[in-house]
Design a protein around this motif. Structure first.
Motif, mmCIF file in Angstrom:
data_model
loop_
_atom_site.group_PDB
_atom_site.id
_atom_site.type_symbol
_atom_site.label_atom_id
_atom_site.label_comp_id
_atom_site.label_asym_id
_atom_site.label_seq_id
_atom_site.Cartn_x
_atom_site.Cartn_y
_atom_site.Cartn_z
ATOM 1 N N HIS A 1 9.110 7.359 -4.407
ATOM 2 C CA HIS A 1 7.696 6.971 -4.423
ATOM 3 C C HIS A 1 6.828 8.172 -4.076
ATOM 4 O O HIS A 1 7.113 8.913 -3.133
ATOM 5 N N ARG A 2 5.761 8.347 -4.840
ATOM 6 C CA ARG A 2 4.819 9.433 -4.578
ATOM 7 C C ARG A 2 3.409 8.937 -4.877
ATOM 8 O O ARG A 2 3.162 8.384 -5.957
ATOM 9 N N LEU A 3 2.513 9.128 -3.930
ATOM 10 C CA LEU A 3 1.112 8.813 -4.166
ATOM 11 C C LEU A 3 0.533 9.851 -5.122
ATOM 12 O O LEU A 3 0.603 11.050 -4.871
ATOM 13 N N ALA B 1 -0.558 3.733 -7.441
ATOM 14 C CA ALA B 1 0.598 2.895 -7.741
ATOM 15 C C ALA B 1 1.141 2.269 -6.472
ATOM 16 O O ALA B 1 1.487 2.964 -5.522
ATOM 17 N N MET B 2 1.208 0.933 -6.476
ATOM 18 C CA MET B 2 1.669 0.174 -5.322
ATOM 19 C C MET B 2 3.090 -0.320 -5.580
ATOM 20 O O MET B 2 3.321 -1.078 -6.526
ATOM 21 N N PRO B 3 4.070 0.111 -4.783
ATOM 22 C CA PRO B 3 5.419 -0.415 -4.944
ATOM 23 C C PRO B 3 5.457 -1.933 -4.757
ATOM 24 O O PRO B 3 4.700 -2.489 -3.962
ATOM 25 N N VAL B 4 6.339 -2.577 -5.498
ATOM 26 C CA VAL B 4 6.519 -4.021 -5.403
ATOM 27 C C VAL B 4 7.798 -4.290 -4.627
ATOM 28 O O VAL B 4 8.883 -3.845 -5.012
ATOM 29 N N LEU B 5 7.657 -5.026 -3.513
ATOM 30 C CA LEU B 5 8.795 -5.416 -2.688
ATOM 31 C C LEU B 5 9.188 -6.840 -3.045
ATOM 32 O O LEU B 5 8.354 -7.747 -3.038
ATOM 33 N N ALA B 6 10.464 -7.039 -3.348
ATOM 34 C CA ALA B 6 10.959 -8.381 -3.673
ATOM 35 C C ALA B 6 12.447 -8.439 -3.371
ATOM 36 O O ALA B 6 13.188 -7.512 -3.716
ATOM 37 N N GLY B 7 12.875 -9.511 -2.708
ATOM 38 C CA GLY B 7 14.285 -9.653 -2.389
ATOM 39 C C GLY B 7 14.815 -8.536 -1.514
ATOM 40 O O GLY B 7 16.012 -8.232 -1.538
ATOM 41 N N GLY B 8 13.943 -7.927 -0.743
ATOM 42 C CA GLY B 8 14.362 -6.847 0.142
ATOM 43 C C GLY B 8 14.559 -5.518 -0.555
ATOM 44 O O GLY B 8 15.098 -4.586 0.044
ATOM 45 N N ARG B 9 14.080 -5.417 -1.799
ATOM 46 C CA ARG B 9 14.228 -4.169 -2.546
ATOM 47 C C ARG B 9 12.898 -3.810 -3.211
ATOM 48 O O ARG B 9 12.038 -4.659 -3.403
ATOM 49 N N LEU B 10 12.750 -2.541 -3.543
ATOM 50 C CA LEU B 10 11.575 -2.085 -4.283
ATOM 51 C C LEU B 10 11.939 -2.116 -5.756
ATOM 52 O O LEU B 10 12.842 -1.407 -6.210
ATOM 53 N N VAL B 11 11.237 -2.971 -6.512
ATOM 54 C CA VAL B 11 11.672 -3.294 -7.876
ATOM 55 C C VAL B 11 10.735 -2.766 -8.953
ATOM 56 O O VAL B 11 10.996 -2.960 -10.144
ATOM 57 N N GLY B 12 9.643 -2.138 -8.568
ATOM 58 C CA GLY B 12 8.716 -1.615 -9.561
ATOM 59 C C GLY B 12 7.439 -1.135 -8.908
ATOM 60 O O GLY B 12 7.353 -1.031 -7.672
ATOM 61 N N ARG B 13 6.453 -0.842 -9.757
ATOM 62 C CA ARG B 13 5.160 -0.350 -9.283
ATOM 63 C C ARG B 13 4.054 -0.956 -10.119
ATOM 64 O O ARG B 13 4.235 -1.210 -11.312
ATOM 65 N N VAL B 14 2.898 -1.119 -9.483
ATOM 66 C CA VAL B 14 1.697 -1.580 -10.185
ATOM 67 C C VAL B 14 0.550 -0.664 -9.782
ATOM 68 O O VAL B 14 0.311 -0.449 -8.586
ATOM 69 N N ASP B 15 -0.177 -0.141 -10.769
ATOM 70 C CA ASP B 15 -1.393 0.630 -10.502
ATOM 71 C C ASP B 15 -2.575 -0.293 -10.792
ATOM 72 O O ASP B 15 -2.897 -0.532 -11.961
ATOM 73 N N PRO B 16 -3.220 -0.844 -9.744
ATOM 74 C CA PRO B 16 -4.214 -1.902 -9.961
ATOM 75 C C PRO B 16 -5.652 -1.377 -10.024
ATOM 76 O O PRO B 16 -5.970 -0.267 -9.587
ATOM 77 N N ALA B 17 -6.514 -2.228 -10.546
ATOM 78 C CA ALA B 17 -7.961 -2.022 -10.507
ATOM 79 C C ALA B 17 -8.599 -3.404 -10.606
ATOM 80 O O ALA B 17 -7.901 -4.418 -10.797
ATOM 81 N N ARG B 18 -9.908 -3.448 -10.471
ATOM 82 C CA ARG B 18 -10.632 -4.715 -10.616
ATOM 83 C C ARG B 18 -11.782 -4.532 -11.585
ATOM 84 O O ARG B 18 -12.501 -3.541 -11.545
ATOM 85 N N GLN B 19 -11.947 -5.516 -12.460
ATOM 86 C CA GLN B 19 -13.106 -5.587 -13.340
ATOM 87 C C GLN B 19 -13.672 -6.991 -13.226
ATOM 88 O O GLN B 19 -13.092 -7.946 -13.750
ATOM 89 N N GLY B 20 -14.775 -7.107 -12.479
ATOM 90 C CA GLY B 20 -15.313 -8.439 -12.228
ATOM 91 C C GLY B 20 -14.303 -9.273 -11.478
ATOM 92 O O GLY B 20 -13.816 -8.878 -10.419
ATOM 93 N N ARG B 21 -13.938 -10.411 -12.043
ATOM 94 C CA ARG B 21 -12.965 -11.292 -11.393
ATOM 95 C C ARG B 21 -11.590 -11.205 -12.062
ATOM 96 O O ARG B 21 -10.788 -12.132 -11.979
ATOM 97 N N THR B 22 -11.347 -10.054 -12.694
ATOM 98 C CA THR B 22 -10.042 -9.800 -13.302
ATOM 99 C C THR B 22 -9.339 -8.681 -12.556
ATOM 100 O O THR B 22 -9.914 -7.608 -12.349
ATOM 101 N N SER C 1 0.842 -1.189 0.000
ATOM 102 C CA SER C 1 0.000 0.000 0.000
ATOM 103 C C SER C 1 0.882 1.245 0.000
ATOM 104 O O SER C 1 1.912 1.280 0.681
ATOM 105 N N PRO C 2 0.500 2.286 -0.733
ATOM 106 C CA PRO C 2 1.254 3.553 -0.639
ATOM 107 C C PRO C 2 1.245 4.133 0.769
ATOM 108 O O PRO C 2 2.060 5.006 1.075
ATOM 109 N N PHE C 3 0.314 3.648 1.627
ATOM 110 C CA PHE C 3 0.229 4.125 3.005
ATOM 111 C C PHE C 3 0.877 3.148 3.986
ATOM 112 O O PHE C 3 0.647 3.226 5.193
#
Length: 391
Positions: free
Chosen positions: A297-299, A314-335, A277-279
């Motif tokens: 990172h900026r909301l 945009a939600m930062p992605v944590l992997a291997g102890g590092r921030l490696v990217g961002r994803v801006d998500p949404a939902r459409q039905g079950r997608t 979460s950005p928060f």
């Protein structure tokens, strides 16, 4: 002026980063027996926010640490038996109920505050308290109406009164119902042993500085002050007696303080791969995030759409102890729709795919669709990786 001890410990930047991750519950085996309540106690504060994309932020925080914990379980863990209370800390936060006495300094400050944005109508405060005493837990609407008009900040006299009572500590938010606060008298909601304002400001501040240091693992004066939004001079007045120890961190321009327990054993264990979460308290403060993770990172939820770079939430992605990217998500039905994905490079693809697949499963989605991708040539490898994970 208090003379502070000189640091006797020097940490590398990587040492500090791992200490921070462990302190925040994102390195090492998750404590599933303690569950959501354990996460709240460990962090000391979980921020609330109105935005809900995959889920609300206070749900995303334990998810990031524990994995796919049920969303009803999250809500129940916070509110059942008044395990938590909602109050102003870093922002509007859920706080462990046992910390109620240590926010006496802030309740006193509110009671002494000379000016407010909203005027309190005569008699409204006493009427709200009287109604809650007679009728039990109620929302602002049930108390008589939350707003005078549809404008967000145009509060009714009732809403002004009950929020003032919340700040003063006479009223507590005991749950959220449809995202509306449900208010009750503190004398009913807070355990009797905790329901007091006996601690002086110094004791309150000492405790909150210590808790911030434990939750951060290691931090500068500004980091520690920001955690519960204390003033720098408040931190200065108690830090020498807080139990935190001064350290040097290579590459950090400012002096730092650490939880001695965090220095006692090297941080080891499995790194969590997750959307944040950005928060999330790991990345609350931009300067700290840049210093520890070399990640800006900026909301952008409150940035005009044409000026957004990474997306609304945009939600930062944590992997291997590092921030490696961002994803801006949404939902459409079950997608689960990844409206925009920004990656540091091709090595981040498998981790981001795992984070997206796990998040999709948690919110009961069966598919993930990737829309915009930066860099665009990584869209096909990410889609292929997701297909393998989703079956």
């Amino acid at each position: 002026m208090t003379t502070l001890p000189r640091p006797t410990t020097t940490l590398t930047a990587d040492d500090a980063r791992r200490i921070v991750l462990r302190a925040q519950g994102l390195l090492g085996a998750p404590d599933r027996r303690a569950g959501v309540r354990g996460v709240l106690r460990r962090l000391g504060a979980v921020q609330l926010d109105t935005i809900s994309v995959l889920a609300r932020s206070h749900e995303l925080v334990p998810y990031a640490r524990l994995g796919a914990v049920g969303r009803r379980t999250v809500e129940g863990a916070y509110w059942t038996d008044t395990h938590a209370f909602e109050y102003w800390s870093h922002a509007a936060c859920l706080l462990p109920i046992e910390e109620w006495p240590y926010f006496a300094f802030r309740r006193r400050a509110y009671r002494d505050r000379p000016h407010w944005h909203h005027e309190l109508p005569d008699g409204a405060y006493d009427q709200v308290v009287k109604q809650l005493r007679a009728e039990g837990p109620l929302t602002a609407t049930e108390l008589g109406g939350a707003k005078k008009t549809n404008d967000w900040w145009d509060w009714s006299g009732t809403k002004v009164a009950v929020e003032r009572a919340l700040m003063y500590g006479e009223v507590v938010c005991v749950e959220r119902r449809g995202w509306k606060r449900v208010y009750d008298l503190a004398e009913r909601a807070v355990p009797a042993a905790l329901l007091h304002d006996e601690l002086d400001d110094t004791e309150c501040l000492r405790r909150l500085v210590r808790l911030a240091g434990e939750a951060l693992g290691v931090g500068t004066r500004a980091d520690i002050a920001d955690y519960h939004r204390l003033k720098g001079e408040q931190v200065d007045s108690v830090i020498a007696d807080s139990g935190l120890v001064p350290v040097e961190v290579e590459g950090w321009a400012k002096p730092a303080w650490a939880d001695p327990a965090a220095l006692a054993a090297p941080p080891r264990g499995r790194h969590r791969t997750t959307l944040l979460s950005p928060f999330d308290s790991l990345i609350w403060e931009r300067a700290r995030t840049e210093r520890i993770f070399d990640f800006t990172h900026r909301l952008e939820a409150y940035v005009p759409k044409p000026k957004r770079v990474h997306g609304y939430f945009a939600m930062p992605v944590l992997a291997g102890g590092r921030l490696v990217g961002r994803v801006d998500p949404a939902r459409q039905g079950r997608t689960l729709v990844a409206k925009q994905v920004t990656l540091d490079g091709p090595k981040a693809v498998p981790a981001v795919a795992r984070a997206l697949a796990e998040a999709a499963s948690w919110v009961d989605c069966t598919d993930v669709r990737v829309e915009r991708m930066d860099p665009p040539e990584l869209r096909e490898p990410l889609t292929r990786e997701l297909a393998g994970l989703l079956g």
